[in-house]
Design a protein around this motif. Structure first.
Motif, short mmCIF file in Angstrom:
data_model
loop_
_atom_site.label_atom_id
_atom_site.label_comp_id
_atom_site.label_asym_id
_atom_site.label_seq_id
_atom_site.Cartn_x
_atom_site.Cartn_y
_atom_site.Cartn_z
N ARG A 34 0.83 -1.20 0.00
CA ARG A 34 0.00 0.00 0.00
C ARG A 34 0.86 1.25 0.00
N THR A 38 1.53 2.34 -3.50
CA THR A 38 0.31 2.87 -4.13
C THR A 38 0.01 4.27 -3.63
N VAL A 40 0.58 5.36 5.69
CA VAL A 40 0.15 3.96 5.81
C VAL A 40 0.47 3.41 7.20
N TYR A 72 -8.93 4.98 -0.15
CA TYR A 72 -8.16 3.77 -0.47
C TYR A 72 -7.73 3.04 0.80
N LEU A 73 -7.37 3.82 1.83
CA LEU A 73 -6.90 3.21 3.07
C LEU A 73 -8.02 2.99 4.08
#
Lengths: 200, 276
Positions: free
Chosen positions: B36, B39, B65, B88-89
């Protein structure tokens, strides 16, 4: 023996400086010399890689490439393959070092990280291996030569980058700004190092 | 023929051995990285300005992250981009007001008394010598230390004065740290009215060295819809950024020294040489 090592050391660092006398490794010399900090990182990586690659290539040359052996009745000497072999071995070595470094020393990997792949096919690294072969040096002498040549490269790079940091603040005529004045400075620096010629 | 064959086999063998060694090493020493991180780093603007307080975008991506730092801390990413990363997270997106830098000085070469200076062309150096090259001790020196520090080329030196282009500025604050006169402030991007003067001196003293200084005549304070919109600080007036005036104020006031300006018009050069 000690006399010889002293000659190699002084010769490689000052008299036959890779950048300023032999004009090898000019690309990183101009590319990463804008700041002392990056110059130090690059110097560290070059010293590391050049010492290691000189050791490995001289071993390969001494025990494989320079030997003559007979295959199917023909005498074969693979010396002519040395540049090809050196490039591949050095590139693989740097890759290997990078992988191992990432695993065992993340801080060092962070510090050298960007510079390591940059010097895989640096001409100075190949030059150190090739020149040692031409001079007929043994494994120990080759390694010392590689180490000292890298120190010479580091010396030139750090000197040049500190000059360039000062140049940033100077009033340079418009046509000469940027890389132009950098090249002029490099030329003057090379002339200064000519003063060492004849020392060895 | 044997030579060609032998060298071919030798080269192939060497390549194969090295490939196996590197492949084995890559397997044996593999470092597990949270996919992640990459990304998120790709989703960040990649400006590497350091405005978030981390060493570049990759470092900030890691912090998002691993430590749950809000993506909106990035001054460059729009609210939409930060929202995309948060989504996204699976984090909650936080709204953060966009800020831009304002150089609180309007004294160019043509409107300011200037003393000769032949030293290094850098504000921080000039400040060491009798406080700089201009007559005003509080104004912009104009040697572009801030413009050189700006990663987005948002600061232009025009007529010896640093001018921020509001549409290019992302509010990373790099210039704020470089200015030796502490002239640059970060203000909400939605506010367009600013007082381009920083000198706390009395009006006549300022006017002696600069044609465009704020002389605290209070015209703008009276012209504002609400007296609270402009704050009086000694001999200097400031926009109240908590309760900002609308852009009309500049025209309504008719500031006698043009120290009161719109940031957008100031960047476009509308006030050059208009001081009365």
């Amino acid at each position: 023996m000690t006399d010889n090592i002293l000659t190699i050391t002084i010769g490689a660092i000052l008299v036959n400086n890779f950048v300023l006398a032999k004009f090898l490794g000019i690309c990183p010399f101009l590319g990463v010399s804008k700041k002392i900090k990056t110059a130090l990182g690059m110097s560290g990586a070059v010293v590391f890689v050049m010492t290691l690659s000189s050791l490995v290539t001289s071993v390969i040359y001494k025990y494989i490439l320079s030997k003559t052996f007979t295959v199917a009745g023909t005498e074969i000497n693979l010396t002519f393959l040395k540049i090809l072999v050196f490039i591949v071995v050095i590139a693989a070595l740097v890759q290997l070092v990078e992988i191992i470094l990432q695993k065992f020393s993340p801080p060092l990997y962070q510090a050298l990280g960007i510079f390591l792949p940059l010097i895989t096919t640096n001409c100075a690294v190949l030059g150190a291996a090739e020149l040692s072969v031409q001079a007929g040096r043994g494994v120990l002498e080759s390694t010392i030569f590689g180490f000292c040549s890298a120190l010479g490269f580091a010396l030139a790079l750090i000197l040049f980058s500190s000059l360039r940091e000062k140049l940033d603040l100077a009033q340079v005529p418009k046509p000469l700004q940027g890389t132009a004045i950098g090249l002029i400075t490099a030329g003057i620096l090379a002339m200064v190092f000519m003063g060492f010629s004849g020392l060895v | 023929m044997t030579i060609i064959l032998t060298s071919l086999i030798f080269a192939a063998l060497l390549g194969a051995i090295l490939a196996v060694v590197i492949g084995a090493a890559a397997k044996a020493f593999a470092v597990e990285i949270d996919p992640r991180i990459e990304t998120v780093t790709d989703m960040l603007p990649g400006a590497n300005c350091g405005g978030c307080g981390y060493a570049g975008c990759a470092d900030f991506g890691k912090a998002i992250v691993e430590n749950g730092v809000p993506p909106s801390q990035c001054p460059v990413a729009s609210a939409k981009d930060a929202g995309r990363i948060a989504e996204y997270l699976g984090m909650k997106a936080e709204e953060k007001e966009k800020v831009i830098a304002v150089v609180k000085c309007s004294g160019g070469i043509s409107t300011t008394e200037r003393s000769p200076y032949n030293g290094v062309n850098d504000c921080r150096s000039a400040v060491l010598v009798a406080g700089g090259a201009k007559g005003c001790d509080y104004g912009c020196i104009g040697f572009a230390s801030c413009a050189r520090a700006c990663p987005f080329d948002a600061i232009e030196i025009r007529d010896g004065l640093a001018v921020v282009h509001p549409d290019l500025c992302v509010g990373c604050g790099k210039c704020v740290d470089t200015c030796p006169k502490n002239l640059i402030v970060l203000v909400p991007a939605s506010v367009d009215v600013h007082v381009y003067c920083n000198s706390p001196e009395k009006g006549p003293v300022k006017r002696k060295v600069c044609k465009t200084a704020c002389i605290a005549c209070r015209k703008c304070v009276k012209a504002a819809d609400n007296e609270d919109q402009m704050i009086i600080k000694g001999f200097l007036i400031e926009t109240n950024y908590d309760n900002p005036p609308i852009s009309d104020l500049v025209e309504k006031t008719g500031c006698p020294t043009t120290a009161l300006r719109l940031a957008s018009k100031h960047a476009a050069g509308a006030y050059e040489g208009v001081s009365k």
